[in-house]
Enzyme design. Structure first.
Site, PDB file in Angstrom:
ATOM      1  N   MET A 196     -12.064  -5.682   4.373  1.00  0.00           N
ATOM      2  CA  MET A 196     -11.233  -4.841   5.237  1.00  0.00           C
ATOM      3  C   MET A 196     -10.993  -5.556   6.568  1.00  0.00           C
ATOM      4  SD  MET A 196     -10.422  -2.197   3.494  1.00  0.00           S
ATOM      5  CE  MET A 196      -9.497  -1.400   4.808  1.00  0.00           C
TER       6      MET A 196
ATOM      7  N   MET B 239      -8.593   8.439  -0.529  1.00  0.00           N
ATOM      8  CA  MET B 239      -9.515   8.822   0.560  1.00  0.00           C
ATOM      9  C   MET B 239      -9.982  10.258   0.354  1.00  0.00           C
ATOM     10  SD  MET B 239      -7.547   7.224   3.828  1.00  0.00           S
ATOM     11  CE  MET B 239      -6.615   5.688   3.716  1.00  0.00           C
TER      12      MET B 239
ATOM     13  N   ASP C  28      -4.480   3.790  -2.077  1.00  0.00           N
ATOM     14  CA  ASP C  28      -5.585   4.142  -1.185  1.00  0.00           C
ATOM     15  C   ASP C  28      -6.046   5.568  -1.410  1.00  0.00           C
ATOM     16  OD1 ASP C  28      -5.987   1.741   0.409  1.00  0.00           O
ATOM     17  OD2 ASP C  28      -3.950   2.088   1.130  1.00  0.00           O
TER      18      ASP C  28
ATOM     19  N   GLY D 178       0.982  -2.405   4.116  1.00  0.00           N
ATOM     20  CA  GLY D 178       1.553  -1.061   4.120  1.00  0.00           C
ATOM     21  C   GLY D 178       2.792  -1.030   4.980  1.00  0.00           C
TER      22      GLY D 178
ATOM     23  N   ASP E 193      -7.075  -6.232   3.671  1.00  0.00           N
ATOM     24  CA  ASP E 193      -6.375  -4.949   3.758  1.00  0.00           C
ATOM     25  C   ASP E 193      -6.383  -4.470   5.197  1.00  0.00           C
ATOM     26  OD1 ASP E 193      -5.362  -2.411   3.338  1.00  0.00           O
ATOM     27  OD2 ASP E 193      -6.908  -1.792   1.910  1.00  0.00           O
TER      28      ASP E 193
ATOM     29  N   GLY F 293      -3.346  -4.368   8.738  1.00  0.00           N
ATOM     30  CA  GLY F 293      -2.760  -5.166   9.820  1.00  0.00           C
ATOM     31  C   GLY F 293      -2.117  -6.468   9.394  1.00  0.00           C
TER      32      GLY F 293
ATOM     33  N   HIS G 212      -7.971   1.465  -4.590  1.00  0.00           N
ATOM     34  CA  HIS G 212      -8.960   1.257  -3.524  1.00  0.00           C
ATOM     35  C   HIS G 212      -9.608   2.601  -3.202  1.00  0.00           C
ATOM     36  CE1 HIS G 212      -9.558   0.041   1.007  1.00  0.00           C
ATOM     37  NE2 HIS G 212     -10.704   0.200   0.380  1.00  0.00           N
TER      38      HIS G 212
ATOM     39  N   SER H 276       0.844  -1.199   0.000  1.00  0.00           N
ATOM     40  CA  SER H 276       0.000   0.000   0.000  1.00  0.00           C
ATOM     41  C   SER H 276       0.874   1.241   0.000  1.00  0.00           C
ATOM     42  CB  SER H 276      -0.901   0.008   1.231  1.00  0.00           C
ATOM     43  OG  SER H 276      -1.432   1.302   1.390  1.00  0.00           O
TER      44      SER H 276
ATOM     45  N   MET I 119     -11.820   4.858  -1.221  1.00  0.00           N
ATOM     46  CA  MET I 119     -12.560   5.078   0.029  1.00  0.00           C
ATOM     47  C   MET I 119     -13.174   6.455  -0.103  1.00  0.00           C
ATOM     48  SD  MET I 119      -9.716   3.364   2.485  1.00  0.00           S
ATOM     49  CE  MET I 119      -8.503   3.473   1.186  1.00  0.00           C
TER      50      MET I 119
ATOM     51  N   HIS J 283      -0.956  -1.132  -4.514  1.00  0.00           N
ATOM     52  CA  HIS J 283      -2.239  -0.788  -3.907  1.00  0.00           C
ATOM     53  C   HIS J 283      -2.271   0.719  -3.617  1.00  0.00           C
ATOM     54  CE1 HIS J 283      -5.908  -1.801  -1.644  1.00  0.00           C
ATOM     55  NE2 HIS J 283      -5.512  -0.903  -0.759  1.00  0.00           N
TER      56      HIS J 283
HETATM   57  C1  DX5 Z   1      -6.464   1.528   5.255  1.00  0.00           C
HETATM   58  C2  DX5 Z   1      -5.826   1.243   3.910  1.00  0.00           C
HETATM   59  C3  DX5 Z   1      -4.744   0.216   3.926  1.00  0.00           C
HETATM   60  C4  DX5 Z   1      -3.588   0.507   4.805  1.00  0.00           C
HETATM   61  C5  DX5 Z   1      -2.948  -0.762   5.241  1.00  0.00           C
HETATM   62  O1  DX5 Z   1      -7.595   2.294   5.053  1.00  0.00           O
HETATM   63  O2  DX5 Z   1      -6.823   0.797   3.011  1.00  0.00           O
HETATM   64  O3  DX5 Z   1      -4.331  -0.081   2.609  1.00  0.00           O
HETATM   65  O4  DX5 Z   1      -2.635   1.320   4.186  1.00  0.00           O
HETATM   66  O5  DX5 Z   1      -1.862  -0.450   6.047  1.00  0.00           O
HETATM   67  P1  DX5 Z   1      -1.219  -1.468   7.083  1.00  0.00           P
HETATM   68  O6  DX5 Z   1      -0.668  -2.626   6.303  1.00  0.00           O
HETATM   69  O7  DX5 Z   1      -0.163  -0.645   7.717  1.00  0.00           O
HETATM   70  O8  DX5 Z   1      -2.289  -1.900   8.045  1.00  0.00           O
HETATM   71 ZN    ZN Z   2      -6.467  -0.121   0.915  1.00  0.00          ZN
END
Ligand code: DX5
Ligand code: ZN
Length: 224
Positions: free
Chosen positions: A136, A36, A34, A196, A174, A176, A65, A7, A67, A32
């Site tokens: 998620m 937002m 993100d 990420g 996606d 943790g 992705h 990510s 959001m 990936h």
């Molecule tokens: C959260 C994102 C993820 C996030 C994952 O909203 O969609 O892609 O970056 O990050 P880690 O791997 O650090 O949990």
């Molecule tokens: Zn994501």
């Protein structure tokens, strides 16, 4: 083999092009991205112009992705910027069937994502039209959160339903993902993991991706 989608949320935004190339060289299966909007989630990142700017830095497929509250308004922009797959949230505005159709018409692979509180059943009506389902494993919005283990039941429920319909829809998770949680994901039948912090904060990204894949493989091999 588990696929890994680093990510870019955890990358150095001042050097995002080079970071994209670095992930490709490290063995990423997808990049990936993100997106937002500060409305659907309480955070802001980047949009189609940034994705267009980094697109020439790698040939690896871009897994976008969204959001964002109103995905239908921006599908064309993301497709033209170089997205390969476009994932939107079932909880966002608009008829999901229509959003899926727009993504396909724009030449991209449609996928939907479910927030932790959304039940597996919500995606059942769309399974036949999707090229991926993103479950998620954290509340969307921020990297570095703790993996929500109960989401593995959701993964199993979606997989069971897809198989009953004779569909083979890959499931992505996606949030943790680390060496322990990827083992649980692999056992539940996840085939793509977004990572990420796990990749970007590691001293060696290639080694981190390799270790994640190995942990997933070992978990499957150990399964009865
Ligand atoms: C959260 C994102 C993820 C996030 C994952 O909203 O969609 O892609 O970056 O990050 P880690 O791997 O650090 O949990
Ligand atoms: Zn994501």
């Amino acid at each position: 083999m588990m696929k890994i989608a680093p990510s870019m949320l955890s990358s150095d935004f001042a050097r995002m092009g080079e970071e994209t190339r670095r992930m490709e060289e490290a063995g990423a299966d997808f990049i990936h991205l993100d997106v937002m909007d500060g409305i659907f989630v309480p955070n802001l990142t980047f949009g189609a112009p940034v994705i267009r700017a980094i697109r020439p830095y790698a040939a690896t497929p871009f897994d976008v992705h969204l959001m964002i509250q109103r995905p239908q308004l921006y599908i064309r922009d993301f497709a033209e910027a170089g997205a390969d797959s476009i994932t939107f949230h079932l909880e966002a505005e608009g008829d999901p069937a229509e959003t899926i159709r727009l993504i396909r018409e724009a030449g991209c692979r449609p996928a939907v994502s479910l927030k932790p509180g959304t039940p597996a059943e919500a995606v059942f009506p769309y399974l036949a039209e999707l090229s991926m389902v993103l479950v998620m494993t954290v509340e969307p919005g921020f990297g570095g959160q703790k993996f929500q283990q109960p989401m593995m039941d959701k993964v199993r429920a979606i997989r069971a339903r897809a198989m009953a319909q004779g569909l083979d829809v890959p499931i992505e998770i996606d949030g943790g993902v680390n060496l322990e949680t990827i083992a649980e994901a692999a056992r539940a039948g996840v085939s793509i993991c977004v990572a990420g912090t796990g990749v970007f904060k590691a001293p060696d990204a290639a080694e981190a991706i390799r270790a994640l894949k190995e942990a997933a493989q070992a978990a499957c091999a150990a399964q009865p």
